[in-house]
Design a protein around this motif. Structure first.
Motif, PDB file in Angstrom:
ATOM      1  N   ASP A  83       0.887  -1.163   0.000  1.00 26.66           N
ATOM      2  CA  ASP A  83       0.000   0.000   0.000  1.00 26.66           C
ATOM      3  C   ASP A  83       0.926   1.215   0.000  1.00 26.66           C
ATOM      4  N   GLN A  84       1.070   1.826  -1.162  1.00 30.49           N
ATOM      5  CA  GLN A  84       2.134   2.813  -1.334  1.00 30.49           C
ATOM      6  C   GLN A  84       1.791   4.219  -0.835  1.00 30.49           C
ATOM      7  N   THR A  85       0.565   4.450  -0.452  1.00 29.32           N
ATOM      8  CA  THR A  85       0.194   5.768   0.070  1.00 29.32           C
ATOM      9  C   THR A  85      -0.265   5.643   1.516  1.00 29.32           C
ATOM     10  N   LEU A  86       0.282   6.490   2.366  1.00 30.58           N
ATOM     11  CA  LEU A  86      -0.081   6.489   3.784  1.00 30.58           C
ATOM     12  C   LEU A  86      -0.974   7.661   4.147  1.00 30.58           C
ATOM     13  N   GLU A  87      -0.954   8.712   3.328  1.00 28.09           N
ATOM     14  CA  GLU A  87      -1.736   9.899   3.666  1.00 28.09           C
ATOM     15  C   GLU A  87      -3.216   9.576   3.797  1.00 28.09           C
ATOM     16  N   ASP A  88      -3.723   8.655   2.969  1.00 28.71           N
ATOM     17  CA  ASP A  88      -5.138   8.314   3.062  1.00 28.71           C
ATOM     18  C   ASP A  88      -5.437   7.501   4.322  1.00 28.71           C
ATOM     19  N   ASP A  89      -4.470   6.697   4.770  1.00 30.66           N
ATOM     20  CA  ASP A  89      -4.665   5.896   5.983  1.00 30.66           C
ATOM     21  C   ASP A  89      -4.615   6.762   7.240  1.00 30.66           C
ATOM     22  N   PHE A  90      -3.842   7.832   7.191  1.00 28.62           N
ATOM     23  CA  PHE A  90      -3.671   8.693   8.361  1.00 28.62           C
ATOM     24  C   PHE A  90      -4.161  10.113   8.058  1.00 28.62           C
ATOM     25  N   LYS A  91      -5.217  10.206   7.242  1.00 29.76           N
ATOM     26  CA  LYS A  91      -5.694  11.511   6.790  1.00 29.76           C
ATOM     27  C   LYS A  91      -6.185  12.397   7.930  1.00 29.76           C
ATOM     28  N   LYS A  92      -6.672  11.790   9.016  1.00 31.92           N
ATOM     29  CA  LYS A  92      -7.157  12.612  10.131  1.00 31.92           C
ATOM     30  C   LYS A  92      -6.021  13.398  10.786  1.00 31.92           C
ATOM     31  N   THR A  93      -4.786  12.860  10.683  1.00 37.38           N
ATOM     32  CA  THR A  93      -3.640  13.581  11.222  1.00 37.38           C
ATOM     33  C   THR A  93      -3.525  14.949  10.558  1.00 37.38           C
ATOM     34  N   LYS A  94      -3.780  14.972   9.249  1.00 34.39           N
ATOM     35  CA  LYS A  94      -3.715  16.221   8.498  1.00 34.39           C
ATOM     36  C   LYS A  94      -4.978  17.052   8.693  1.00 34.39           C
ATOM     37  N   GLN A  95      -6.139  16.380   8.682  1.00 35.16           N
ATOM     38  CA  GLN A  95      -7.410  17.085   8.840  1.00 35.16           C
ATOM     39  C   GLN A  95      -7.484  17.817  10.178  1.00 35.16           C
ATOM     40  N   LEU A  96      -6.952  17.195  11.216  1.00 31.28           N
ATOM     41  CA  LEU A  96      -6.973  17.790  12.544  1.00 31.28           C
ATOM     42  C   LEU A  96      -5.801  18.742  12.777  1.00 31.28           C
ATOM     43  N   LYS A  97      -4.999  18.927  11.732  1.00 26.03           N
ATOM     44  CA  LYS A  97      -3.837  19.834  11.780  1.00 26.03           C
ATOM     45  C   LYS A  97      -2.859  19.445  12.884  1.00 26.03           C
ATOM     46  N   LEU A  98      -2.675  18.128  13.042  1.00 29.77           N
ATOM     47  CA  LEU A  98      -1.720  17.631  14.026  1.00 29.77           C
ATOM     48  C   LEU A  98      -0.291  17.716  13.499  1.00 29.77           C
ATOM     49  N   LEU A  99      -0.147  17.851  12.160  1.00 28.53           N
ATOM     50  CA  LEU A  99       1.155  18.078  11.554  1.00 28.53           C
ATOM     51  C   LEU A  99       1.031  19.148  10.483  1.00 28.53           C
ATOM     52  N   LYS A 100       2.175  19.641  10.043  1.00 29.26           N
ATOM     53  CA  LYS A 100       2.185  20.737   9.080  1.00 29.26           C
ATOM     54  C   LYS A 100       2.150  20.258   7.636  1.00 29.26           C
TER      55      LYS A 100
END
Length: 313
Positions: A250-267
């Motif tokens: 599974d070559q993409t991780l952003e979709d698996d951990f998208k809430k990390t970005k949605q919640l602005k937990l990282l830049k």
């Protein structure tokens, strides 16, 4: 530049491995020579400051009956790989043949990654090692604690020294490091680390997109929901996956951990997929999961320039 303010912590993946100092030399060489393709002065500074700048979190010997590889067996294959890297320049990250092959299978409604992994001789060997060590990590608390401690100690030290940290991880080392970062931002035993941040979390050949791996993460095992199982102490997460790497199928991780970005937990979160990793071992056996092939990726070099403040994120 003042490299004393920076720290690069390497976390290796599947055993077996050469001795710790030999493995560190391999990773360090690949990264520095990748940087040298663009900035010889910075590469020289990294070489001059290598003893303070780099640390290898070496956990291979925690695995029962681990036998270290002979020293220097990696040198000839890595030298051959570096030659390809220098000859191809920025085109190292993608082969025209690979690109055409990938597009052809996409037009047929198929995934080129699955096609390639079915013919790679390295597939079964890598998969078996991954399953063995995942089993040990999940079922033997003593071994799991020992592995995490080896990552935690240098990370905690660098944080206390107020360094700008790049945590560069490969394969199984990516989810071990995820667990360590999660503990540092959630667990009561690490409350002194809760508000401390890591500048760069760089994952290579990671199985973190696999449902089986996600199910064994500490956040899940402690019974937390998806949101509480997310990292909240990383500024930038960059993920690299190579075509034909069975571990990062599974070559993409952003979709698996998208809430990390949605919640602005990282830049920022970037996936670089379908990369070209032409590493071959001393026997000529292809291994697109090799850490050396990842450490020489142009995308990784550009990421490190951002880490050092030479380019914008």
């Amino acid at each position: 530049m003042d490299l004393s303010k920076h720290k690069i912590i390497f976390v290796h993946g599947l055993a077996s491995k050469p001795p710790a100092d030999d493995l560190l030399a391999r990773w360090r060489l690949c990264l520095i020579e990748n940087i040298r393709c663009y900035d010889a002065k910075l590469a020289d500074e990294m070489e001059e400051n290598k003893d303070d700048l780099f640390h290898m979190a070496y956990w291979a010997n925690v695995i029962p009956n681990h036998i270290e590889d002979a020293r220097g067996t990696w040198k000839a294959p890595v030298e051959a790989l570096m030659k390809i890297r220098k000859e191809k320049g920025d085109n190292f990250h993608v082969s025209n043949k690979v690109a055409k092959f990938n597009n052809f299978w996409k037009s047929m409604g198929l995934d080129a990654v699955s096609i390639v992994t079915n013919v790679l001789t390295v597939k079964d060997d890598v998969a078996k090692k991954l399953l063995l060590e995942v089993k040990l990590y999940t079922e033997d608390c003593y071994i799991a604690d020992k592995i995490r401690q080896i990552v935690e100690d240098p990370l905690r030290k660098a944080i206390r020294e107020k360094r700008k940290i790049a945590l560069i991880c490969h394969s199984m080392g990516t989810f071990v490091s995820y667990d360590v970062l999660w503990r540092f931002s959630h667990h009561r035993s690490c409350d002194d680390m809760w508000k401390k941040r890591v500048k760069l979390f760089l994952t290579m050949g990671s199985p973190l997109g696999d449902n089986m791996i996600q199910a064994i993460m500490l956040g899940k095992r402690y019974g937390y929901d998806q949101e509480k199982g997310l990292l909240k102490n990383v500024d930038y997460w960059v993920n690299l996956s190579a075509l034909g790497d069975i571990v990062s199928h599974d070559q993409t991780l952003e979709d698996d951990f998208k809430k990390t970005k949605q919640l602005k937990l990282l830049k920022g979160f970037r996936d670089y997929r379908g990369l070209y990793n032409p590493y071959k071992n001393a026997e000529g056996k292809a291994n697109p999961h090799s850490s050396a092939g990842y450490l020489l990726q142009p995308k990784l070099a550009k990421t490190m320039f951002r880490f050092f403040g030479k380019e914008k994120w």
